[in-house]
Design an enzyme around this catalytic site. Structure first.
Site, PDB file in Angstrom:
ATOM      1  N   ASP A   1      -2.000   0.129  11.908  1.00  0.00           N
ATOM      2  CA  ASP A   1      -1.283  -0.213  10.682  1.00  0.00           C
ATOM      3  C   ASP A   1      -2.326  -0.247   9.573  1.00  0.00           C
ATOM      4  OD1 ASP A   1      -0.012  -1.362   8.531  1.00  0.00           O
ATOM      5  OD2 ASP A   1       0.486  -3.247   9.534  1.00  0.00           O
TER       6      ASP A   1
ATOM      7  N   GLU B   1       6.384   2.977   8.682  1.00  0.00           N
ATOM      8  CA  GLU B   1       6.208   1.562   9.028  1.00  0.00           C
ATOM      9  C   GLU B   1       7.503   0.909   9.521  1.00  0.00           C
ATOM     10  OE1 GLU B   1       4.339   0.068   5.474  1.00  0.00           O
ATOM     11  OE2 GLU B   1       2.529   1.227   5.889  1.00  0.00           O
TER      12      GLU B   1
ATOM     13  N   ASP C   1      10.242  -5.750   4.475  1.00  0.00           N
ATOM     14  CA  ASP C   1       8.782  -5.851   4.635  1.00  0.00           C
ATOM     15  C   ASP C   1       8.147  -6.399   3.359  1.00  0.00           C
ATOM     16  OD1 ASP C   1       6.049  -5.488   4.884  1.00  0.00           O
ATOM     17  OD2 ASP C   1       6.180  -3.446   5.680  1.00  0.00           O
TER      18      ASP C   1
END
Ligand code: ADP
Ligand code: MG
Length: 621
Positions: free
Chosen positions: A23, A187, A214
């Site tokens: 990530d 993501e 998010d």
């Protein structure tokens, strides 16, 4: 035909490739893997430290690079040499970021053109790709240090709204960091994978509609995904690229400034005071996620804030995320009731008010059981595991989309059936052993276009055992590949002198999508030059190792016939060759091979002559 030796069943074991999930965040980055024993995704961390690597890069006066937690303190102390939020610059021209140029405290080159931005540190220029590669390199090093094995392959996540240029920039950053980026994953898709959503490829599985909320350090993203039979469709994305945890810190700083009568000027002049207050504000914010009030002293200031006060201050910020969420639903032509699951991602979703408000808006309890800091990285590891072939079912082919071959000495790929061959088809080739008396051969079958098997996919391993004792190079092992009309590959190996044989049917452990195949082909073109160089290096190494082996054997038999000087020189030359093999310089290895050959040739000839004349002496004439 060249005779090539297969890797031995003993010794050089086939290394399982480890593909990591990364990530690469605006604020924080992480690397994770599927634990080989538990099969569960885990974020990698050193003992007693966090899995989180702040995406901060500090360049000292000599342009040495410091990444992560260590670099954080330089944000205020050396703002012009400390890079944060490099992700915001990926694939961007100066024109793209002009409006927000004030946000960055470091120097972004202003040539006001369409060309991609660069960052200037002292008199050195860095592209966002290079900057990101420093973070990726740090993650790669961390993973290698913890796993104690080289890490060369990764899946990297990007925001769903990233365009092609930004995705390509991320790929390039990976390449620059020495990582083969097998896939770029969205993501939100990674997050839903980490929640186990989308892993069911069963045709009867019910379609799901997911909202991924998010809220990170500096950005907010909301994505609506539709997942059917393991295929993820991004229906819409929305968000605010300048809204996140940093803004929550800022409302606390402003609150304290008011309460303590601290002026802007004071903070402007005293950077280290500002730095301390900022760190306290973030600490307070995190503390309030599980406590009712926060209080501390800093110099003469009393810094306090209650959860209620904090909630009131951030309410308008949360409302902005709700507005974005509404727009995302509208774009997807859905309403709250169509959403089957709401997934919480990003450190800032730890704030209870965020969870409550979002739950209220979507009319359901939000999913927050997976650590919101790690959830994206964990999903990336799951995707990596799927790509590694540990997770999918059998695939039948009608033409071979990729070449099939076996591993030969030095980890080289020897192709038996080239790609695009029509099935059914067959091919065979002869190999031999590397060591005297070798009784087994390990035949590893690979699929792919790269010269090194490590870059290809392993399909199976076949062990040919019970080869009768013979000197190295004597056995003739015929390896044959047969692909039948159903696309099933059968690999057989037979030692022709003794008739020992062995065969297996290969049910591929995984399927490859068209996209993957295309990617593997592109990679092979891309890497052709590297591969040739690597192949030459590998061949030199193998030759060197073989020479060492034969020299050793020769010395064992004939050391008595050599002078002390000859023995010493030979030992030295062998040592030099041994050392050169551990280095990446093909020419050096060849030079050492020649040196050892030159040294041993005279006495080898002398000993041969002696042996012949001895034999002659014994003969009765
Ligand atoms: P990004 O995806 O942008 O890289 P993250 O998802 O790692 O960022 O989120 C980082 C943000 O989360 C920071 O602003 C941090 O202060 C915030 N954060 C982390 N833990 C908490 C917590 N317990 N309560 C509130 N905010 C938190
Ligand atoms: Mg993130």
């Amino acid at each position: 035909m060249a005779r090539i030796s297969i890797n031995l069943s003993t010794g050089s074991l086939q290394k399982e490739e480890m593909i990591v999930g990364i990530d690469l965040g605006t604020t924080n980055s992480l690397v994770s893997i599927i634990h080989p024993d538990t099969k569960q995704p885990i974020a990698l961390k050193e003992h007693n430290s966090s899995s989180i690597v702040p995406s901060i890069i500090y360049f000292d006066e000599n342009n040495n690079v410091i990444v992560g937690e260590e670099a954080r303190k330089f944000l205020e102390l050396k703002p012009e040499r400390t890079i944060f939020s490099a992700k915001r610059l990926m694939g961007k021209s100066y024109r793209d970021i002009k409006e927000n140029a004030d946000f960055f405290s470091y120097k972004i080159i202003d040539d006001d053109t369409e060309s991609l931005v660069k960052v200037q540190i002292g008199n050195v220029f860095y592209s966002p790709i290079e900057l990101s590669s420093f973070i990726l390199k740090e993650l790669k090093n961390r993973a290698e240090h913890i796993l104690k094995t080289p890490v060369n392959k990764a899946v990297i996540t990007v925001p769903a709204y990233f365009n092609d240029a930004q995705r390509q920039a991320t790929r390039d950053a990976g390449k620059l960091a020495g990582l083969d980026v097998l896939r770029i994953v969205n993501e939100p898709t990674a997050a839903s994978l980490a929640y186990g959503i989308g892993l069911n490829t069963n045709a009867e599985s019910t379609p799901q509609t997911i909202a991924v909320y998010d809220l990170g350090g500096g950005t907010f993203d909301i994505s609506i995904l539709r997942i059917i039979n393991g295929i993820v469709d991004v229906l819409s994305t929305n968000g605010d690229t300048y809204l996140g945890g940093d803004d929550f810190d800022k409302v606390i700083i402003d609150f304290w400034k008011r309460e303590n009568n601290i002026s802007d000027d004071t903070l402007h002049q005293d950077k280290s005071l500002y730095q301390s207050i900022r760190l306290k504000a973030e600490e307070a914010k995190k503390y309030l996620s599980s406590n009712e009030s926060f209080e501390t002293n800093l110099n003469s200031f009393q810094l306090r804030i209650s959860k209620n006060e904090f909630d009131q201050l951030i309410e308008p910020l949360i409302e902005r995320t709700i507005t974005c969420s509404k727009n995302a639903l509208k774009d997807a032509k859905l309403t709250q009731n169509d959403i089957t699951t709401v997934v919480m991602v990003g450190g800032s979703t730890r704030i209870p008010l965020v969870k409550n408000r979002i739950g209220e808006f979507f009319n359901q309890i939000v999913n927050d059981s997976v650590n919101p800091d790690e959830v994206v990285a964990l999903g990336a590891a799951i995707q990596a595991d799927i790509l590694a072939g540990n997770n999918k079912e059998l695939l039948l082919l009608d033409i071979t989309p990729l070449s099939l071959g076996i591993e030969t000495a030095g980890g080289l790929m020897d192709v038996l059936i080239p790609r695009n061959s029509k099935v059914p088809t067959k091919a065979s080739r002869q190999y031999t052993t590397q060591v005297d008396g070798q009784s087994g051969m390990r035949i590893s079958v690979f699929q792919g276009e790269r010269d090194l098997v490590n870059d290809n996919r392993k399909l199976a391993t076949l062990n040919l055992t019970n080869i009768p004792g013979m000197p190295a190079g004597m056995p003739k092992v015929e390896v044959s590949f047969l692909i039948n009309a159903d696309g099933i590959l059968t690999v057989a190996a037979k030692e022709l002198r003794s008739g020992v044989e062995q065969q297996i049917e290969i049910k591929p452990q995984y399927g490859l999508t068209d996209e993957t195949v295309e990617k593997m082909l592109m990679d092979s073109i891309h890497h052709a030059k590297d591969d040739i160089a690597l192949r030459a290096l590998t061949e030199a190494r193998t030759e060197g190792e073989q020479l060492l082996k034969t020299t050793e054997k020769f010395l064992q038999k004939n050391s008595g016939a050599l002078s002390k000087v000859e023995l010493l020189d030979t030992a030295n030359a062998m040592q030099a060759l041994q050392l050169s093999i551990t280095m990446d310089d093909k020419n050096l290895i060849q030079q050492k091979i020649e040196a050892l050959n030159d040294l041993s040739r005279p006495y080898a000839e002398r000993i041969m002559d002696e042996a012949i004349s001895n034999a002659m002496k014994g003969k009765q004439i």
